[in-house]
Design an enzyme around this catalytic site. Structure first.
Site, PDB file in Angstrom:
ATOM      1  N   GLY A  70       0.902  -1.235   0.166  1.00 20.74           N
ATOM      2  CA  GLY A  70       0.179   0.142   0.260  1.00 20.74           C
ATOM      3  C   GLY A  70       1.374   1.619   0.110  1.00 20.74           C
ATOM      4  CB  THR A  71       3.902   2.215   1.477  1.00 30.67           C
ATOM      5  OG1 THR A  71       3.346   1.581   3.042  1.00 30.67           O
ATOM      6  CG2 THR A  71       4.789   3.220   1.434  1.00 30.67           C
ATOM      7  CG  ASN A 151      -3.489   4.365   9.422  1.00 32.46           C
ATOM      8  OD1 ASN A 151      -4.704   5.240   9.270  1.00 32.46           O
ATOM      9  ND2 ASN A 151      -2.909   4.540  10.034  1.00 32.46           N
ATOM     10  CD  GLN A 179      -6.919  -0.295   8.020  1.00 31.26           C
ATOM     11  OE1 GLN A 179      -7.378  -1.237   8.499  1.00 31.26           O
ATOM     12  NE2 GLN A 179      -5.531   0.215   8.125  1.00 31.26           N
ATOM     13  CB  SER A 199      -2.381  -3.017   1.636  1.00 33.33           C
ATOM     14  OG  SER A 199      -1.269  -3.488   1.618  1.00 33.33           O
ATOM     15  CG  HIS A 201      -0.710  -6.404   4.957  1.00 38.70           C
ATOM     16  ND1 HIS A 201      -0.863  -5.978   6.733  1.00 38.70           N
ATOM     17  CD2 HIS A 201      -0.330  -4.866   4.335  1.00 38.70           C
ATOM     18  CE1 HIS A 201      -0.333  -4.770   6.486  1.00 38.70           C
ATOM     19  NE2 HIS A 201       0.078  -4.257   5.181  1.00 38.70           N
ATOM     20  CB  THR A 237      10.644 -10.624 -11.767  1.00 39.62           C
ATOM     21  OG1 THR A 237      11.168 -10.325 -12.949  1.00 39.62           O
ATOM     22  CG2 THR A 237       9.636 -11.957 -12.268  1.00 39.62           C
ATOM     23  CB  CYS A 324       6.365   5.139  25.049  1.00 41.27           C
ATOM     24  SG  CYS A 324       6.107   5.597  26.695  1.00 41.27           S
TER      25      CYS A 324
HETATM   26  N1  PLP Z   1      -2.702   3.656   4.618  1.00 40.74           N
HETATM   27  C1  PLP Z   1      -3.054   2.797   4.688  1.00 40.74           C
HETATM   28  C2  PLP Z   1      -4.099   3.903   5.466  1.00 40.74           C
HETATM   29  C3  PLP Z   1      -3.129   2.457   5.738  1.00 40.74           C
HETATM   30  O1  PLP Z   1      -3.629   1.804   7.502  1.00 40.74           O
HETATM   31  C4  PLP Z   1      -1.416   1.413   5.714  1.00 40.74           C
HETATM   32  C5  PLP Z   1      -1.005   0.481   6.535  1.00 40.74           C
HETATM   33  O2  PLP Z   1      -1.358   0.159   7.586  1.00 40.74           O
HETATM   34  C6  PLP Z   1      -0.984   1.862   5.005  1.00 40.74           C
HETATM   35  C7  PLP Z   1      -1.658   2.545   3.977  1.00 40.74           C
HETATM   36  C8  PLP Z   1       0.324   1.444   3.718  1.00 40.74           C
HETATM   37  O3  PLP Z   1       0.335   0.191   3.805  1.00 40.74           O
HETATM   38  P1  PLP Z   1       1.358  -1.218   3.420  1.00 40.74           P
HETATM   39  O4  PLP Z   1       1.338  -1.866   4.572  1.00 40.74           O
HETATM   40  O5  PLP Z   1       0.705  -2.581   2.597  1.00 40.74           O
HETATM   41  O6  PLP Z   1       2.105  -0.661   2.918  1.00 40.74           O
END
Ligand code: PLP
Length: 386
Positions: A70-71, A151, A179, A199, A201, A237, A324
């Site tokens: 997702g990042t 999130n 999310q 994403s 996962h 790939t 923390c």
């Molecule tokens: N954007 C949101 C709102 C998320 O909650 C997350 C993951 O926690 C991400 C992006 C990033 O996704 P990934 O963990 O697949 O890089």
């Protein structure tokens, strides 16, 4: 007892998703770019996954591009538009203060490069103010990037109205739906979404696989250059097993979304009612427009991190946006943006329920959490001064 209640962080792979993936980690190991049958079969599997993902958001299969997370999808959307033809040389990006770091830090990096970025405020429920969005748009605005659902606190944004505003002003609209995807209805056409990140996962699929929906015809500069995979948008790939897993997870999410969301809403209601019995505890985020499984609280006079560790000793996995745990002195940027004081946000606790949680899990959490809070408050100088 073991209760995994951190589904906003990641989810357990569903058995049918794993079953779909396994052949591509074993005998179906072909490279999808090759000409012989083994490779062609891998390519066919990828195209099936593309269609499965597209169907969830009402997109065409060819508008889905697989990425490594997702990042990466978020980076690709923001940088791809602002550096690429879709941005038309415009230099202004609008986003919000409560985005995930994948968007926030990318926006900050772009700012350092000379792009202009507006970080919109949100109200105490975590909602973007639509009039402020409209006022922020000017003739140099290339892109608006606003997350579909948060999130940390679970707030859902008025995506359709945001899309309409963007369309009215001729500005591209990206939404980080990591999310939201598979957890709530999304339709890229009805909601006027030009780019959407997701994403695997977060929907009972594998880690390290994401996708970006790119409306047909938009010219993005690739972030990763190389052999030209994913129609030159994302070289490298393909992670065939991961992509197959994302496809299977997307299909599972689509088929069960309505029923799962009702079930999770009911479980969350029970959890929220139970947790709010603890004195001086509040629900954070929007009380109504929130993700079905994400429940976030601020429990006064104790540290979120201590709660997470004590709950772990009871076999319960949760998370916190308290200071923390992030290794910095400031609590999470989201909790600050919704106007919580440092003191209140130190007691933040996110309990996020998912596909495999049961009512017994919720009962166990609402039995153990008050005990943990009581133990921690007994040691808390802040609580004892009250
Ligand atoms: N954007 C949101 C709102 C998320 O909650 C997350 C993951 O926690 C991400 C992006 C990033 O996704 P990934 O963990 O697949 O890089």
């Amino acid at each position: 007892m073991f209760v995994y209640a951190d589904n906003a962080a990641t989810t357990q792979i569903a058995p049918q998703v794993l079953d779909a993936m396994l052949p591509y980690l074993k005998e179906q190991y072909g490279n999808p770019s090759t000409l012989y049958r083994l490779g062609r079969d891998a390519k066919i599997a990828i195209e099936k996954a593309r269609a499965q993902v597209a169907e969830v958001i009402g997109a065409k299969a060819e508008e889905i591009f697989f990425t490594g997370s997702g990042t990466e999808s978020d980076n690709m959307a923001l940088k791809g538009v602002l550096y690429g033809p879709a941005g038309k040389g415009k230099k202004h990006l609008i986003t919000t203060k409560i985005e995930h770091h994948a968007v926030l830090h990318t926006a900050m990096a772009l700012e350092k490069e000379g792009f202009r970025v507006t970080f919109l405020e949100v109200d105490q429920n975590g909602q973007v103010k639509l009039d402020q969005l409209e006022q922020a748009i000017d003739e140099d605005t290339a892109l608006v990037s606003i997350m579909a659902a948060n999130n940390e606190v679970g707030t859902i944004q008025p995506i359709q109205q945001i899309g309409e505003i963007c369309q009215r002003h001729g500005v591209l609209f990206h939404t980080d739906a990591v999310q939201a995807f598979g957890h709530m209805p999304l339709d890229v056409t009805a909601m006027h979404i030009d780019l959407l990140s997701l994403s695997a996962h977060k929907i009972n699929g594998p880690k390290g696989t994401g996708a970006l929906y790119i409306r047909k015809g938009l010219g993005l500069k690739p972030v990763i250059e190389g052999g030209g995979q994913e129609r030159n948008r994302r070289s490298g790939t393909e992670n065939v097993a991961g992509i197959v897993g994302l496809g299977a997870a997307a299909q599972l999410a689509r088929e069960t979304m309505e029923e799962e969301s009702q079930r999770l809403k009911k479980l969350s209601r029970k959890l929220i009612d139970g947790v709010l019995q603890i004195p001086e505890t509040i629900l954070t985020g929007d009380p109504v427009n929130r993700l079905p499984g994400t429940c976030s609280f601020a429990i006064s006079a104790i540290e979120g991190e201590s709660m997470v560790l004590y709950l772990d000793m009871e076999g319960i996995c949760t998370s916190t946006g308290s200071a923390c745990s992030t290794g910095s002195l400031d609590p999470s940027h989201v909790l600050m943006a919704i106007g919580l004081s440092h003191e209140v946000s130190h007691g933040s606790l996110r309990v996020s329920l998912g596909r495999f949680n049961t009512e017994e899990d919720v009962d166990y959490i609402i039995e153990k959490l008050p005990q943990v809070v009581e133990r921690l408050r007994a040691m808390s100088p802040v609580w004892n001064r009250k």
